[in-house]
Design a protein around this motif. Structure first.
Motif, PDB file in Angstrom:
ATOM      1  N   HIS A   1      35.608  48.291  41.651  1.00  0.00           N
ATOM      2  CA  HIS A   1      34.676  47.591  40.760  1.00  0.00           C
ATOM      3  C   HIS A   1      33.601  46.887  41.585  1.00  0.00           C
ATOM      4  O   HIS A   1      33.851  46.441  42.701  1.00  0.00           O
ATOM      5  CB  HIS A   1      35.395  46.636  39.802  1.00  0.00           C
TER       6      HIS A   1
ATOM      7  N   ASP B   1      38.002  41.749  47.091  1.00  0.00           N
ATOM      8  CA  ASP B   1      38.065  42.016  45.639  1.00  0.00           C
ATOM      9  C   ASP B   1      36.668  42.222  45.085  1.00  0.00           C
ATOM     10  O   ASP B   1      36.131  41.347  44.449  1.00  0.00           O
ATOM     11  CB  ASP B   1      38.773  40.848  44.943  1.00  0.00           C
ATOM     12  N   MET B   2      36.092  43.432  45.248  1.00  0.00           N
ATOM     13  CA  MET B   2      36.519  44.473  46.129  1.00  0.00           C
ATOM     14  C   MET B   2      35.357  45.333  46.580  1.00  0.00           C
ATOM     15  O   MET B   2      35.478  46.524  46.734  1.00  0.00           O
ATOM     16  CB  MET B   2      37.643  45.305  45.486  1.00  0.00           C
TER      17      MET B   2
ATOM     18  N   GLU C   1      34.773  44.616  35.661  1.00  0.00           N
ATOM     19  CA  GLU C   1      36.240  44.592  35.790  1.00  0.00           C
ATOM     20  C   GLU C   1      36.771  43.185  35.569  1.00  0.00           C
ATOM     21  O   GLU C   1      37.842  42.990  34.996  1.00  0.00           O
ATOM     22  CB  GLU C   1      36.662  45.111  37.171  1.00  0.00           C
ATOM     23  N   GLU C   2      36.014  42.200  36.044  1.00  0.00           N
ATOM     24  CA  GLU C   2      36.511  40.825  36.005  1.00  0.00           C
ATOM     25  C   GLU C   2      36.418  40.185  34.619  1.00  0.00           C
ATOM     26  O   GLU C   2      36.927  39.093  34.426  1.00  0.00           O
ATOM     27  CB  GLU C   2      35.760  39.957  37.032  1.00  0.00           C
TER      28      GLU C   2
ATOM     29  N   GLU D   1      41.843  48.179  45.084  1.00  0.00           N
ATOM     30  CA  GLU D   1      42.084  46.725  44.981  1.00  0.00           C
ATOM     31  C   GLU D   1      42.960  46.286  46.154  1.00  0.00           C
ATOM     32  O   GLU D   1      43.731  47.093  46.695  1.00  0.00           O
ATOM     33  CB  GLU D   1      42.820  46.404  43.664  1.00  0.00           C
TER      34      GLU D   1
HETATM   35 ZN   LIG Z   1      39.517  43.259  41.697  1.00  0.00          ZN
END
Ligand SMILES: [Zn+2]
Length: 381
Positions: free
Chosen positions: A79, A111-112, A143-144, A168
């Motif tokens: 991501h 991350d990442m 993604e977050e 990840e």
């Molecule tokens: Zn992540």
């Protein structure tokens, strides 16, 4: 192959430099377009073809870059976004790659976004023209927050790789399963009034008392019924996060709210949780009609598992010379699994993710490059 792109550290620096924060809070949420364009340029330089996908109604983008044609192949996924950061808690500049004490600091180093620097470095150093199976790189958005990038991609792509590796931070362990996450808020409405005359009035705290008992029953039930020996905490967990209600000692409590989360193991679906929860609350809701309101908080993520017996999983285990294990945090795997069996393997530790002074321990650099190179060569050549 002759390198056409900058060095590993230069690429890493350029990726960290571009802020790509995703947040439910619109005032700090950022587009990832600049990073997507930069990644596209790097992969184009390595003769990959590029597809950029806009997530409808957003300023967020996914990128798929591919090399080679034919069936199967490997897809590496990461991501592009990061969480927000607390400026006061960071001792280095989150957007400046800082190397000290054998560590690399910056927001997104583990991350990442850093995973893309590894992929670019490894791919630029091998003779990619000789591959027999395609290599894909997927860079996702959001993604977050709500994982809408991975969701949208998996619903619209036609590619069929043999396997997906999400980079990840797993401390370079190979992960085949993880828990899910779902959170709820229950608002309970009572009546307002002076405490000196409680007759015919309903105090929301007294209803909450009943609800909490039901929820603790549910917690015990799912912990007894569901278990998975591969997880360090083998059962689904449930945690009450907050309880809020009331305004004064001499006032009947009109509104009380509780929040709680459940982290299911793969046998327990989000749908089953919802059914069990509604069933548990049914009696109390019937007793107090129109006073109890249940709602989902945030975006729910199902638990994920691909069988350790799956042919592809065993092949990757052999290539990486390690056995699969599990983690307790969530990834995009439950969505990407629509495309292909998905494993998680990446440099650095999750303990440094979402923390001030996020860092990658430099001891991961060489082994990560070796594993990625080995995977590509053994799988795609
Ligand atoms: Zn992540």
């Amino acid at each position: 192959m002759k390198k056409k792109i900058p060095s590993f550290i230069e690429i890493y620096t350029s990726l960290i430099k571009i802020p790509t924060i995703s947040s439910e809070n619109n005032t700090i949420d950022l587009s990832n377009k600049i990073l997507i364009d930069l990644l596209s340029n790097y992969f184009s330089e390595l003769n990959f073809s590029i597809q950029i996908q806009n997530i409808p109604n957003t300023n967020k983008f996914n990128m798929l870059s591919s090399f080679g044609s034919g069936k199967g192949g490997l897809l590496f996924s990461g991501h592009t976004d990061t969480v927000d950061f607390n400026e006061k808690a960071w001792t280095t500049d989150p957007f400046k790659l800082t190397q000290k004490n054998d560590k690399i600091y910056g927001l997104g180093v583990v991350d990442m976004k850093g995973f893309f620097a590894f992929l670019l470095d490894v791919i630029s150093a091998i003779n990619i023209k000789e591959i027999k199976k395609p290599i894909y790189i997927l860079a996702t958005a959001n993604e977050e927050t709500d994982m809408s990038g991975a969701k949208y991609f998996s619903e619209h792509t036609k590619i069929k790789p043999d396997c997906i590796i999400i980079g990840e931070p797993t401390c370079l362990k190979l992960i085949h399963a993880h828990k899910g996450h779902v959170s709820y808020k229950i608002d309970i409405f009572g009546d307002t009034g002076h405490s000196s005359n409680p007759s015919n009035k309903i105090n929301s705290i007294e209803i909450v008392y009943e609800i909490i008992k039901q929820l603790i029953d549910l917690k015990k039930y799912i912990q007894q019924k569901y278990s998975h020996k591969d997880f360090s905490i083998s059962y689904p967990t449930m945690n009450f996060g907050s309880i809020q209600g009331g305004s004064a000692i001499n006032r009947i409590c009109a509104l009380c709210s509780i929040t709680f989360e459940i982290r299911p193991i793969p046998q327990l679906s989000l749908n089953t949780i919802e059914i069990l929860l509604k069933e548990k609350l049914k009696k109390t809701r019937k007793k107090w009609p129109n006073r109890i309101f249940l709602k989902n908080l945030f975006f729910s993520i199902p638990a994920y598992e691909v069988s350790k017996k799956h042919k592809i999983v065993q092949k990757i285990e052999n290539l990486c010379k390690m056995n699969c294990s599990t983690v307790n945090y969530c990834t995009e795997a439950p969505f990407l699994k629509k495309i292909a069996p998905t494993l998680i393997l990446g440099p650095g530790s999750i303990n440094q993710a979402h923390h001030p002074d996020e860092y990658l321990d430099c001891s991961f650099i060489k082994p990560t490059k070796d594993i990625l190179k080995n995977l590509i060569i053994k799988f795609c050549y």
